[in-house]
Write a protein that holds these residues in place. Structure first.
Motif, mmCIF file in Angstrom:
data_model
loop_
_atom_site.group_PDB
_atom_site.id
_atom_site.type_symbol
_atom_site.label_atom_id
_atom_site.label_comp_id
_atom_site.label_asym_id
_atom_site.label_seq_id
_atom_site.Cartn_x
_atom_site.Cartn_y
_atom_site.Cartn_z
ATOM 1 N N GLU A 1 1.449 15.655 -6.107
ATOM 2 C CA GLU A 1 0.096 15.113 -5.974
ATOM 3 C C GLU A 1 -0.034 14.159 -4.797
ATOM 4 O OE1 GLU A 1 -2.293 16.332 -7.859
ATOM 5 O OE2 GLU A 1 -0.715 17.597 -8.703
ATOM 6 N N GLY A 2 1.091 13.877 -4.134
ATOM 7 C CA GLY A 2 1.055 12.965 -2.992
ATOM 8 C C GLY A 2 1.354 11.524 -3.348
ATOM 9 N N LYS A 3 1.948 11.320 -4.525
ATOM 10 C CA LYS A 3 2.326 9.960 -4.924
ATOM 11 C C LYS A 3 3.735 9.661 -4.428
ATOM 12 C CE LYS A 3 1.309 8.460 -9.049
ATOM 13 N NZ LYS A 3 1.337 8.275 -10.537
ATOM 14 N N ILE A 4 3.954 8.440 -3.977
ATOM 15 C CA ILE A 4 5.278 8.031 -3.495
ATOM 16 C C ILE A 4 6.196 7.819 -4.699
ATOM 17 C CG2 ILE A 4 6.581 6.280 -2.218
ATOM 18 C CD1 ILE A 4 3.977 5.714 -0.637
ATOM 19 N N ALA B 1 0.288 8.206 -1.349
ATOM 20 C CA ALA B 1 0.637 8.123 0.069
ATOM 21 C C ALA B 1 -0.620 8.187 0.935
ATOM 22 C CB ALA B 1 1.579 9.260 0.439
ATOM 23 N N PRO B 2 -0.815 7.209 1.823
ATOM 24 C CA PRO B 2 -1.979 7.260 2.717
ATOM 25 C C PRO B 2 -1.923 8.514 3.599
ATOM 26 C CG PRO B 2 -0.934 5.089 2.773
ATOM 27 C CD PRO B 2 -0.005 5.999 2.037
ATOM 28 N N ALA C 1 0.826 -1.219 0.000
ATOM 29 C CA ALA C 1 0.000 0.000 0.000
ATOM 30 C C ALA C 1 0.852 1.258 0.000
ATOM 31 C CB ALA C 1 -0.923 -0.001 1.214
ATOM 32 N N VAL C 2 2.120 1.148 0.445
ATOM 33 C CA VAL C 2 2.999 2.326 0.486
ATOM 34 C C VAL C 2 4.232 2.110 -0.402
ATOM 35 C CG1 VAL C 2 2.241 3.121 2.742
ATOM 36 C CG2 VAL C 2 4.107 1.465 2.614
ATOM 37 N N ALA C 3 4.077 1.305 -1.439
ATOM 38 C CA ALA C 3 5.174 1.071 -2.375
ATOM 39 C C ALA C 3 5.323 2.265 -3.309
ATOM 40 C CB ALA C 3 4.905 -0.198 -3.185
ATOM 41 N N VAL C 4 6.482 2.381 -3.927
ATOM 42 C CA VAL C 4 6.717 3.438 -4.909
ATOM 43 C C VAL C 4 5.666 3.336 -6.013
ATOM 44 C CG1 VAL C 4 8.306 4.319 -6.655
ATOM 45 C CG2 VAL C 4 9.180 3.605 -4.413
#
Length: 365
Positions: free
Chosen positions: A343-346, A233-234, A226-229
């Motif tokens: 945008e909050g993406k890892i 991001a939660p 769920a928090v992978a690249v």
């Protein structure tokens, strides 16, 4: 009528006495030196080490019984110390004989699950003793300026670790359906990457799917995925140093470094000067930092922020390793960094030093 009543009562008592009792973990034996000491039994499960019970030891004699919900790894020792006897327990009879002062060396007998883990426990002891010798030799070589010897010692250390892992893997291979195997795999793979964790679970028999340790590793894989690249991001909300709630989502529009750290973490504190330089260089170019502390003491947290001159936003729930954001992001060690796009993406994880600076420069220059 009276005789009929007593006959019925006798039948009820007889029926009750014939009912099988639930199996339990029974511990008996002798533990000298335990007078006036609080001796506890703790369980190591997916939530870490937690005290389950206090053992009553009278004149050195142990007579303890409890029902375990499943076979688990237990630790027995004086409360507040790390001097413990560690073994795998299940609902059968166990014996323990030794002294509290040297409880780690106590003689134990147990059931099948205990015996499966015993060989791993013995190999672990040998590996630790060898590592202690190597650590001492490495330090001595460093003081003498002998880098060649240090390299040889480091290689020997790595070989020692690999030998211990081989022992563990062999025990799992021979006993894939043992609850002890689930614990061994959990312990071996819980700090590794997602694919390696999956390989570890694949070593186990399907019957272990309900084991605490199998479930713990499965849940960690889910959290890491769920928090992978590439994932969004939660979001989370946590109080800052003044008690005001701060949400991760409030940083959208900037490249954000989420920095998990703590005042007591040496590697974190050594990394902080580099993070300060990074922030100073890029803070006016669309870059920000959110520090998430795994501290428990607010004063220590605030002092570290001031001492290290960390002028960006900081949050903490002061729960230590129980930090809710750290659990959400499956943080198992610090420093731990997560880099997000606007945008909050890892877009990257666990970058530090020059590698982190190069990535941020690539994004902003």
């Amino acid at each position: 009528m009276k005789n009929l009543f007593f006959s019925a009562l006798a039948a009820v008592i007889l029926l009750a006495s014939c009912q099988p009792t639930a199996p339990s973990f029974n511990l008996s034996g002798k533990l000298d030196g335990a007078a006036d000491k609080v001796v506890v039994l703790s369980i190591y499960d997916k939530d870490g080490v937690n005290v389950k019970d206090t053992l009553t030891i009278t004149e050195g004699v142990i007579n303890y019984s409890t029902e375990l919900s499943e076979p688990v790894f237990v630790m027995i020792g004086e409360a507040g110390t790390r001097n413990t006897l560690n073994f795998f327990a299940e609902n059968v009879d166990y014996t323990l004989n030794g002294t509290l002062e040297t409880i780690a060396e106590a003689e134990v007998t147990g059931g099948a699950v205990y015996n499966v883990y015993k060989s791993v426990s013995e190999a672990d002891k040998e590996a630790r003793e060898k590592n202690a010798e190597l650590k001492k030799a490495y330090g001595e070589a460093g003081q003498a300026g002998d880098t060649t010897k240090q390299k040889a010692i480091y290689d020997e250390y790595q070989a020692n670790q690999e030998a211990f892992e081989k022992v563990q893997a062999e025990v799992v291979e021979v006993n894939p359906a043992s609850p002890a195997a689930a614990f061994i795999v959990f312990n071996m793979y819980r700090h590794r990457g997602i694919e390696e964790m999956k390989e570890g679970l694949a070593m186990l028999d399907a019957s272990l799917a309900t084991s605490t340790y199998y479930i713990a590793l499965s849940e960690k894989i889910e959290k890491l995925e769920a928090v992978a690249v590439g994932q969004m991001a939660p979001d989370f909300t946590m109080n800052d140093t003044e008690g005001n709630p701060v949400s991760l989502s409030s940083f959208k529009g900037k490249y954000l470094l989420v920095d998990f750290w703590a005042s007591w973490c040496g590697p974190c504190r050594r990394e902080n000067p580099h993070v300060v330089e990074l922030y100073t260089e890029f803070k006016d170019k669309g870059f920000d930092i959110l520090g998430v502390s795994l501290d428990q003491k607010k004063d220590a947290w605030l002092k570290a922020i001031e001492d290290d001159k960390l002028t960006w936003s900081h949050v903490s729930d002061l729960k230590g390793w129980g930090n809710e954001a750290a659990k959400l992001y499956a943080v198992s060690g610090i420093p731990h960094t997560v880099l997000l796009d606007k945008e909050g993406k890892i877009i990257a994880k666990n970058l530090r030093g020059d590698e982190l600076r190069a990535k941020v420069a690539e994004l902003l220059n």
